[in-house]
Design an enzyme around this catalytic site. Structure first.
Site, PDB file in Angstrom:
ATOM      1  N   CYS A  74       4.362  -3.686  45.066  1.00  0.00           N
ATOM      2  CA  CYS A  74       5.389  -4.502  44.416  1.00  0.00           C
ATOM      3  C   CYS A  74       4.825  -5.514  43.415  1.00  0.00           C
ATOM      4  O   CYS A  74       5.322  -5.650  42.296  1.00  0.00           O
ATOM      5  CB  CYS A  74       6.264  -5.187  45.454  1.00  0.00           C
ATOM      6  SG  CYS A  74       5.408  -6.354  46.542  1.00  0.00           S
ATOM      7  N   HIS A 119       7.247  -9.565  49.623  1.00  0.00           N
ATOM      8  CA  HIS A 119       7.748  -8.565  48.676  1.00  0.00           C
ATOM      9  C   HIS A 119       8.338  -9.252  47.456  1.00  0.00           C
ATOM     10  O   HIS A 119       8.926 -10.333  47.562  1.00  0.00           O
ATOM     11  CB  HIS A 119       8.816  -7.689  49.350  1.00  0.00           C
ATOM     12  CG  HIS A 119       9.258  -6.543  48.508  1.00  0.00           C
ATOM     13  ND1 HIS A 119       8.438  -5.481  48.202  1.00  0.00           N
ATOM     14  CD2 HIS A 119      10.444  -6.291  47.889  1.00  0.00           C
ATOM     15  CE1 HIS A 119       9.104  -4.619  47.439  1.00  0.00           C
ATOM     16  NE2 HIS A 119      10.320  -5.098  47.243  1.00  0.00           N
ATOM     17  N   HIS A 134      11.972  -2.519  41.788  1.00  0.00           N
ATOM     18  CA  HIS A 134      10.835  -2.841  42.651  1.00  0.00           C
ATOM     19  C   HIS A 134      10.240  -1.538  43.169  1.00  0.00           C
ATOM     20  O   HIS A 134      10.720  -0.445  42.848  1.00  0.00           O
ATOM     21  CB  HIS A 134      11.289  -3.721  43.821  1.00  0.00           C
ATOM     22  CG  HIS A 134      12.175  -3.023  44.809  1.00  0.00           C
ATOM     23  ND1 HIS A 134      11.925  -3.035  46.162  1.00  0.00           N
ATOM     24  CD2 HIS A 134      13.292  -2.278  44.648  1.00  0.00           C
ATOM     25  CE1 HIS A 134      12.864  -2.345  46.793  1.00  0.00           C
ATOM     26  NE2 HIS A 134      13.708  -1.880  45.895  1.00  0.00           N
TER      27      HIS A 134
END
Length: 169
Positions: free
Chosen positions: A74, A129, A141
């Protein structure tokens, strides 16, 4: 009235009108500049989002190197897509979560970074994240399969693990 008086009044009115127009242009200038800056930010955000779209379905790999586009995690994805447009983000989602300025979920704009506490390392408070808000309740993402993707941030999992957003543009 004599011709000389009319000429004098016409010249005075002409000078005053010119000064008023100059003053109006000076006052309007910062507004025009702010509008241009705002438009530039919007257009930069759209360019970043469009560039990010070119990586759709690129596989996910935790700890992916920032030197490759064959796979991403990510934060390496965010570093890559923002970096192309001169926004130098740090390597990790934790470090990225300290960049820019805080923005509320209600005021998200395309290009804002979204942070979550999810996965095996999550405790509900720590950043694990990052994704990029692309509008209409969606983020770009990468997280597992199928790799880089769009996801609805209002789906239960993402809604429940959302921590904060930062504006870096």
């Amino acid at each position: 009235m004599k011709k000389q008086t009319w000429t004098h009044r016409f010249a005075v009115v002409g000078i005053c009108s010119s000064l008023a127009l100059t003053a109006a242009a000076t006052v309007a200038s910062p507004v025009a500049e702010a509008a241009t800056t705002s438009t530039a930010s919007i257009s930069k955000a759209n360019k970043i989002a469009n560039y990010g779209k070119t990586f759709l379905k690129t596989p996910y790999k935790f700890g992916a190197a920032t030197t490759t586009t064959r796979y991403f995690d990510c934060s390496s994805l965010m570093k890559r897509i923002y970096g192309k447009f001169g926004v130098n983000l740090p390597r990790t989602s934790v470090a990225q979560s300290k960049m820019g300025v805080a923005v509320s979920k209600a005021n998200l704009k395309t290009g804002d970074l979204l942070f979550f506490s999810t996965g095996s390392r999550a405790n509900g408070k720590n950043v694990t994240h990052v994704g990029m808000y692309v509008g209409n309740g969606k983020m770009l993402h990468t997280y597992g399969s199928p790799g880089v993707m769009y996801t609805d941030i209002n789906k239960a999992h993402w809604k429940n693990t959302y921590l904060k957003a930062r504006r870096v543009l």
